[in-house]
Design an enzyme around this catalytic site. Structure first.
Site, PDB file in Angstrom:
ATOM      1  NE  ARG A  20     119.339  56.503  32.180  1.00  0.00           N
ATOM      2  CZ  ARG A  20     118.424  56.019  30.559  1.00  0.00           C
ATOM      3  NH1 ARG A  20     118.493  55.766  30.543  1.00  0.00           N
ATOM      4  NH2 ARG A  20     118.742  57.395  30.136  1.00  0.00           N
ATOM      5  CD  GLU A  47     124.037  50.466  30.562  1.00  0.00           C
ATOM      6  OE1 GLU A  47     124.103  51.880  29.315  1.00  0.00           O
ATOM      7  OE2 GLU A  47     123.231  50.411  30.679  1.00  0.00           O
ATOM      8  CG  HIS A  73     121.492  51.447  27.198  1.00  0.00           C
ATOM      9  ND1 HIS A  73     122.107  52.407  28.350  1.00  0.00           N
ATOM     10  CD2 HIS A  73     120.144  52.626  26.571  1.00  0.00           C
ATOM     11  CE1 HIS A  73     121.132  53.094  28.631  1.00  0.00           C
ATOM     12  NE2 HIS A  73     120.248  53.494  27.429  1.00  0.00           N
TER      13      HIS A  73
END
Lengths: 319, 319
Positions: free
Chosen positions: A236, A265, A283
């Site tokens: 993360r 994000e 991601h």
């Protein structure tokens, strides 16, 4: 079907890949995470919702959970559950599941891909050819050898173990740090991330984000990793103090980074967008049809198990 | 030093990394491959040259070799020797060496890196983040799972074997084609490249370029590989009919390609410069300081061995 438990699916608008599978087995309500209201408009529906499938990484705090009085099961389709108030789930007796190992192979593949891409500068090399610099300026800059590199893995769960297994035949020397030393593992163990960084040339982050691990990679850790050191993050964004990492990359305090995750994000720090020693990925370490099929099957299996009083397939421990 | 054999080093202007090492051990003449004259200007020097170190992939044909009447040893710093007239070397009794295994690890690393980069679209993902499309358009496209892929290796020498070893823990299913089936190898063998392509989802090219292998990957092979098939080439551009490959990639006859080598270098086919399913690399699979050190040491070792009548370290068979 009237007695079947009502399932609320919270998902991004385009994430329709398990709609049909779930609808064939349960009555399903769907909300989109771009909606400002993460719960159905009709309050009467809330009362009957017994399971939530959270595909949207939607923050489920005590307040939101309080609107779901019948909730018994919370199925998270991510590995990490930092967006869930687990203490409140425990207090209310709500069971929680996560993605288990559904994504482990793909995330491990991506981590290795990012590592080779950073060391061998694959995206920069690709830009060099496409922009015709190869013709204009000749030889591309040298890459960095992977074989023989000392690689420290932060978090040796299923993803970390798959990464280690993949890197062994490259001649990498593996060590790790995790919450506790694993007796069955023969790789050298470092009791903290600072010593892991000091003793390795690469660190790969694949641990959970929680209060103990937030910004676990701080300025001191990066200085310890050193100017040739490389960070790979498939965990993360919050595991790294991103503001400091940007400075360290720009100033050459560390050598490079391969990042699939970021503190904000979608986005990523624009100070990195001009650098050749970083590889940026939106991601998507889990994003293959294989992984999506795995998670769809796992979600259904957890729902079915729960509502037929069988053990959950991928329960999250609520300590 | 007057009786030491004179060594001619033919190299690109920037490739000075073994100058000092060689000069400490032999009298050395250097020519640059950008020069129109690949031999020293003074004809009197030609007569005394007893070894050539060809770092420039310079075409050494019978005519050029005829200007080197005392040549006894030709040291090629590449693995491939398709630029050398080996028949003429044999006729004249000139010994030839190549890079042996000096580059094998780095080339194998690069091949795996290119494969993951193509399947998981790492350079395209990197562009997506840097151009802020992630913020504007949301989720990136899905990648393709590597784990479980059937991978056929064309040429199971040292590089091919290293690639196979690296891909095993990814759960890839390996098979190969080479000039002859190797009794010590347990991977399934296909007797020709057409059956290799038909039975695999990925083919990786790491064999020598010669009259038998030029354009060995032709239109028929690519059609056989199919629309989801991926080609990785770390051998030589000439192994593929590049004009047909471009059409196959543009028209979706094959799924993608990761290419470190091209028929025309530097350059690469500009029709590919806009495609996301290809990864282009400027012939740099060997380009790390580790590999350069390996080849410098190997070059010196071959020269020393030859001129002290010891067996060569990495001889090329002249049949």
């Amino acid at each position: 079907m009237s007695e079947s438990p009502l399932v609320l699916v919270q998902r991004p608008p385009t994430f329709d890949f398990m709609d049909e599978l779930l609808s064939r087995n349960f009555p399903v309500l769907t909300t989109h995470h771009t909606s400002s209201a993460p719960l159905p408009n009709s309050l009467s529906r809330h009362a009957s919702i017994r399971a939530v499938v959270n595909m949207a990484m939607l923050k489920l705090d005590a307040d939101l959970l309080s609107h779901l009085p019948s909730l018994q099961l919370l199925v998270c389709t991510s590995v990490g559950t930092e967006h869930i108030d687990l203490a409140e789930c425990k207090r209310r007796g709500i069971a929680v599941t996560n993605a288990g190992e559904a994504f482990s192979e793909d995330v491990a593949d991506c981590a290795v891909g990012l590592l080779i891409s950073v060391l061998r500068k694959i995206p920069a090399a690709d830009r060099y050819v496409r922009s015709e610099k190869w013709v204009k300026f000749g030889e591309f800059q040298l890459g960095i050898k992977l074989s023989g590199k000392r690689v420290g893995i932060l978090g040796l769960g299923s993803i970390g173990s798959f990464i280690a297994k993949r890197l062994e035949p490259f001649g990498c020397i593996i060590s790790y740090n995790s919450t506790i030393q694993k007796q069955s593992i023969t790789y050298p163990y470092y009791p903290d991330v600072l010593s892991l960084a000091a003793n390795n040339e690469v660190i790969i982050l694949c641990c959970a984000l929680n209060d103990q691990t937030r910004h676990i990679v701080n300025r001191e850790v990066m200085e310890s990793l050193g100017k040739n050191g490389v960070i790979i993050n498939v965990g993360r964004g919050g595991l790294i103090d991103e503001k400091e990492m940007v400075k360290c990359l720009v100033d050459g305090v560390i050598g490079g980074a391969g990042l699939d995750v970021f503190e904000k994000e979608p986005g990523g720090p624009e100070e990195l967008f001009g650098l050749d020693n970083v590889v940026l990925s939106p991601h998507c370490a889990i994003a293959t049809p294989g992984s999506l099929n795995n998670i769809a099957q796992l979600t259904l299996a957890n729902l079915k198990a729960f509502f037929s009083n069988q053990p959950l397939i991928s329960p999250v421990r609520l300590d």
